[in-house]
Design a protein around this motif. Structure first.
Motif, PDB file in Angstrom:
ATOM      1  N   LYS A  45      14.671  -0.794  10.060  1.00  7.23           N
ATOM      2  CA  LYS A  45      15.957  -0.370  10.175  1.00  7.23           C
ATOM      3  C   LYS A  45      15.949   1.402  10.410  1.00  7.23           C
ATOM      4  CE  LYS A  45      19.002  -2.260   7.219  1.00  7.23           C
ATOM      5  NZ  LYS A  45      19.627  -2.244   5.740  1.00  7.23           N
ATOM      6  N   LYS A  46      15.147   1.921   9.787  1.00  8.50           N
ATOM      7  CA  LYS A  46      14.736   3.523   9.742  1.00  8.50           C
ATOM      8  C   LYS A  46      14.249   3.951  11.314  1.00  8.50           C
ATOM      9  CE  LYS A  46      13.050   7.434   7.261  1.00  8.50           C
ATOM     10  NZ  LYS A  46      11.756   7.894   6.445  1.00  8.50           N
ATOM     11  N   GLN A  47      13.236   3.341  11.807  1.00  7.25           N
ATOM     12  CA  GLN A  47      12.980   3.488  13.134  1.00  7.25           C
ATOM     13  C   GLN A  47      13.989   3.435  14.090  1.00  7.25           C
ATOM     14  OE1 GLN A  47       9.866   0.256  13.659  1.00  7.25           O
ATOM     15  NE2 GLN A  47       8.225   1.629  12.859  1.00  7.25           N
ATOM     16  N   ASP A  51      15.531   6.906  16.442  1.00  4.99           N
ATOM     17  CA  ASP A  51      15.488   6.928  17.643  1.00  4.99           C
ATOM     18  C   ASP A  51      13.702   6.716  18.034  1.00  4.99           C
ATOM     19  OD1 ASP A  51      15.938   6.943  20.462  1.00  4.99           O
ATOM     20  OD2 ASP A  51      16.093   8.984  20.725  1.00  4.99           O
ATOM     21  N   LYS A  52      13.197   5.879  17.099  1.00  6.78           N
ATOM     22  CA  LYS A  52      11.751   5.831  17.308  1.00  6.78           C
ATOM     23  C   LYS A  52      11.554   4.888  18.505  1.00  6.78           C
ATOM     24  CE  LYS A  52      10.537   8.250  13.745  1.00  6.78           C
ATOM     25  NZ  LYS A  52      10.138   9.495  13.930  1.00  6.78           N
ATOM     26  N   GLU A  53      10.083   4.633  18.760  1.00 14.50           N
ATOM     27  CA  GLU A  53       9.885   3.405  19.768  1.00 14.50           C
ATOM     28  C   GLU A  53       9.920   2.402  19.104  1.00 14.50           C
ATOM     29  OE1 GLU A  53       5.991   2.555  21.368  1.00 14.50           O
ATOM     30  OE2 GLU A  53       6.682   2.753  23.308  1.00 14.50           O
ATOM     31  N   ILE A  54      10.696   1.348  19.627  1.00 13.65           N
ATOM     32  CA  ILE A  54      10.940   0.144  18.812  1.00 13.65           C
ATOM     33  C   ILE A  54      10.828  -0.917  20.130  1.00 13.65           C
ATOM     34  CG2 ILE A  54      12.699   0.970  17.142  1.00 13.65           C
ATOM     35  CD1 ILE A  54      13.628  -0.514  20.698  1.00 13.65           C
ATOM     36  N   ALA A  55      10.811  -2.222  19.809  1.00 16.25           N
ATOM     37  CA  ALA A  55      10.793  -3.424  20.643  1.00 16.25           C
ATOM     38  C   ALA A  55      12.030  -4.228  20.027  1.00 16.25           C
ATOM     39  CB  ALA A  55       9.547  -4.136  20.513  1.00 16.25           C
ATOM     40  N   GLY A  56      12.232  -4.985  21.043  1.00 18.12           N
ATOM     41  CA  GLY A  56      13.437  -6.165  20.587  1.00 18.12           C
ATOM     42  C   GLY A  56      13.789  -6.887  21.705  1.00 18.12           C
ATOM     43  N   SER A 107      15.002   3.619  20.714  1.00 13.45           N
ATOM     44  CA  SER A 107      15.971   2.700  20.038  1.00 13.45           C
ATOM     45  C   SER A 107      17.308   3.196  20.713  1.00 13.45           C
ATOM     46  CB  SER A 107      16.096   3.008  18.684  1.00 13.45           C
ATOM     47  OG  SER A 107      16.418   4.228  18.021  1.00 13.45           O
ATOM     48  N   GLN A 108      17.394   4.562  20.983  1.00 12.58           N
ATOM     49  CA  GLN A 108      18.908   4.810  21.660  1.00 12.58           C
ATOM     50  C   GLN A 108      19.112   4.389  22.887  1.00 12.58           C
ATOM     51  OE1 GLN A 108      19.782   9.290  21.355  1.00 12.58           O
ATOM     52  NE2 GLN A 108      19.734   9.287  19.194  1.00 12.58           N
TER      53      GLN A 108
END
Ligand code: NI
Length: 138
Positions: A45-47, A51-56, A107-108
């Motif tokens: 959730k914090k990532q 605006d960290k690097e995420i996947a989804g 994430s943004q």
């Protein structure tokens, strides 16, 4: 494998009973895995918030007879090709399509892509699965 640390946790009895009932319903066989998953949920959730690097993945349901919609979806995805890593199109029935857009990036950008797709006329349903690259969650 990373070293495991044991620690004691003090909780109100009623809360622990509720937790045990909850994790049993969710098929957990140990508190440890359930607690680790709760911590990871918060870290992910914090990532996403930072605006960290995420996947989804974005999952869309729409009627494919609307040709302008199909063209529009392609245009939007070309504009976000930096974060789209894969796309799967499934014909659910003669009218409806399910599209799974796998994403990896900031994430943004992922949120923005989801917002644009969701607001596109003709999209029946859109969901964003906010997951992780696996980094930073041990
Ligand atoms: Ni289709």
């Amino acid at each position: 494998m990373e070293k495991l640390i044991r620690f004691g946790v003090s909780l109100p009895e009623g809360l622990l009973k509720k937790f045990d009932r909850l994790i049993k319903e969710k098929n957990y066989t140990s508190r440890s895995k359930a607690i680790a998953d709760l911590i990871r949920e918060e870290l992910i959730k914090k990532q996403w918030q930072q605006d960290k690097e995420i996947a989804g993945a974005v999952v869309l349901v729409y009627n494919h007879h609307k040709r302008e919609l199909v063209d529009k979806l392609i245009d939007i995805q070309h504009n976000f090709q930096k974060i789209i890593i894969s796309n799967q199109h499934i014909h659910i029935d003669k009218d409806n399509c399910l599209e799974i857009i796998a994403i990896k990036g900031r994430s943004q950008q992922a949120q923005k892509l989801n917002d644009i797709l969701k607001a596109t006329k003709g999209i029946k349903h859109a969901t964003l699965s906010m997951s992780s690259t696996g980094k930073g969650i041990e």
